[in-house]
Scaffold this active site. Structure first.
Site, PDB file in Angstrom:
ATOM      1  N   CYS A  97       0.830  -1.216   0.000  1.00  0.00           N
ATOM      2  CA  CYS A  97       0.000   0.000   0.000  1.00  0.00           C
ATOM      3  C   CYS A  97       0.857   1.257   0.000  1.00  0.00           C
ATOM      4  CB  CYS A  97      -0.957  -0.002   1.185  1.00  0.00           C
ATOM      5  SG  CYS A  97      -0.166  -0.112   2.811  1.00  0.00           S
ATOM      6  N   HIS A 133      -2.023   1.382   7.278  1.00  0.00           N
ATOM      7  CA  HIS A 133      -2.305   1.529   5.854  1.00  0.00           C
ATOM      8  C   HIS A 133      -1.896   2.917   5.378  1.00  0.00           C
ATOM      9  CE1 HIS A 133      -4.093   0.056   2.213  1.00  0.00           C
ATOM     10  NE2 HIS A 133      -4.929   1.062   2.109  1.00  0.00           N
ATOM     11  N   ASP A 166      -8.012   4.318  -2.033  1.00  0.00           N
ATOM     12  CA  ASP A 166      -7.376   3.124  -1.487  1.00  0.00           C
ATOM     13  C   ASP A 166      -6.797   2.265  -2.600  1.00  0.00           C
ATOM     14  OD1 ASP A 166      -6.711   0.806  -0.065  1.00  0.00           O
ATOM     15  OD2 ASP A 166      -8.400   1.033   1.292  1.00  0.00           O
TER      16      ASP A 166
END
Length: 496
Positions: A109, A216, A234
């Site tokens: 991520c 994240h 995202d």
């Protein structure tokens, strides 16, 4: 199933495996083969099956968004987008959307978010992605932390910053500690969603949002001022779609403590340098990385510790050390400290991604290096030293063609090392004169001269080293914050 027969063996091969083998290796579909061919089939098929990893027992097709989040593509999400666009707080969205991607690995991520920002800011990576094209991809972001470690553990805020700095980004990092309030964060969001020359990246905990997993990274794609909601783009699109989240909730998620660093998470404002500068010749060895101390080899830790202690040595102000004498003391002690290093654990290496266009610039860099009085001093000192110690500090085996064609020798290695090492990291805070402090002044005087190629190379490497050394020093202050196992991270992070 196909049956491959011989007088002594019968081998059953799955249809897909047999078709692949018959097309690539047998060039036919004969099913009755001699013993030698059967053995060959068995050997190749064993190799094929050994390379296939079994799927996990538990698998998912995405996760449902919690009630705290609103899907970007839902009717309500579309309304929020339309209203945010009218308010002028979606200016940042379009460049990011043009580069929106799904991360290649469950723990990527951070890297995928960084790739989005780098390409959105139209930064030339200075190296080929595929074919003739220069374009950022996760597998190019291998500075500061080895990719194989990132693939297992992901990255934290410090590592993200280090990688961003390596790739021509200005980074303004803010941790969500007691000094940051929600109103200040809101003003940052308002400001940077109204323009597209810089982007805000969040480091936050999914748990606080009611999502699965924990740490994240995501870029902010927009803001709805009336509803006080942030658009999260995202990159784990296999898990959650882009979604709107209440700003106060995201602020709370940034305040959660990262177990690895022992610090709260936060946000970064990323913008491009006015001039994109790429490393030409030198690079930081992957043995030096922004990872937990248990990933730093024992001999490297011992070297860094002894070198740091030496640089903190006090100097008697009544007996100042001249430039050449200082260099001699530094070199002799550096080589002495390097004795503990294993042969493959060098501090710096030669860049492996060098093309023909860079060779001319590299020649200029080497000429600038050789023109320095420091270079002459080092060459004189090395005439009476063990050159094997230099090879422990600097490994050029990864690009021997460049080393040979450019005539790079021990003196070049050591002179550059002395110029790029971040001595300011060990300058005494009490004001006392130290070896490291004096060397900082000496090097700064050199950098004040006109060095078009060498100065950029030094500053990039120094910045990387500063981040790596600073992070590993922080880790020593939080020994209980290290993850116990990689499997624990995988079960709690982007994998779940």
């Amino acid at each position: 199933m196909y049956m491959i027969r011989s007088t002594k063996r019968i081998i059953q091969v799955g249809e897909n495996g047999w078709n692949l083998f018959s097309q690539q290796n047998l060039k036919g579909s004969t099913t009755f083969l001699g013993l030698h061919t059967v053995n060959k089939v068995a050997s190749v098929f064993d190799t094929m099956t050994a390379q296939v990893s079994l799927p996990p027992k538990t698998n998912f097709y995405r996760r449902p968004l919690p009630e705290t989040c609103i899907s970007f593509s839902s009717n309500e999400g579309k309304t929020l987008f339309k209203e945010a666009l009218s308010s002028g707080h979606l200016v940042c969205y379009f460049k990011l959307a043009a580069q929106f991607r799904t991360q290649d690995e469950p723990a990527f991520c951070g890297l995928s978010t960084l790739v989005m920002v780098l390409n959105a800011l139209e930064i030339d990576p200075g190296q080929i992605w595929k074919g003739p094209w220069r374009w950022y991809h996760e597998n190019m972001l291998d500075c500061c932390t080895p990719l194989q470690i990132v693939e297992q553990n992901g990255i934290n805020l410090n590592q993200f910053m280090c990688i961003a700095l390596c790739n021509n980004l200005n980074v303004r990092s803010t941790r969500a500690d007691d000094f940051l309030d929600v109103n200040s964060f809101r003003e940052v969001v308002k400001t940077y969603t109204e323009q597209d020359e810089a982007f805000v990246v969040l480091s936050y905990s999914r748990k606080v949002l009611g999502q699965t997993g924990d740490g994240h990274f995501s870029p902010i794609g927009g803001y709805h001022p009336n509803r006080d909601m942030i658009l999260i783009m995202d990159t784990a699109r296999f898990k959650y779609p882009p979604h709107w989240v209440p700003l106060p909730l995201l602020f709370s998620s940034m305040k959660s403590i990262d177990e690895e660093t022992g610090q709260p998470r936060g946000f970064m404002i990323l913008s491009r340098h006015k001039e994109c500068i790429h490393l030409l010749l030198f690079s930081v060895s992957q043995v030096l990385s922004v990872t937990a101390p248990n990933n730093l080899p024992t001999d490297v830790s011992a070297f860094l510790s002894s070198w740091r202690i030496f640089l903190k040595t006090y100097i008697d102000k009544s007996a100042p050390i001249s430039g050449e004498k200082l260099v001699e003391i530094i070199v002799n002690n550096l080589l002495n400290c390097a004795k503990v290093l294993e042969d493959e654990h060098s501090m710096l290496t030669i860049n492996t991604l060098i093309d023909a266009e860079q060779c001319s610039s590299i020649k200029h860099l080497i000429c600038e290096l050789e023109s320095l009085q420091l270079y002459s001093s080092v060459r004189s000192i090395l005439s009476n030293c063990d050159s094997q110690m230099i090879l422990k500090l600097f490994n050029g085996k990864n690009n021997e063609n460049i080393v040979s064609s450019m005539g790079i020798q021990d003196t070049h290695y050591l002179t550059f090392f002395l110029l790029c090492w971040p001595y300011a990291c060990v300058v005494c805070s009490t004001g006392e004169t130290t070896i490291g402090g004096e060397m900082t002044k000496y090097v700064n005087c050199i950098l004040a001269t006109k060095l078009d190629y060498l100065k950029d190379e030094i500053m990039i490497i120094r910045s990387q080293l500063e981040n790596i050394l600073d992070f590993n020093e922080q880790k020593k202050s939080h020994p209980k914050c290290c993850r116990k196992t990689c499997s624990k991270k995988i079960s709690k992070g982007c994998y779940s």
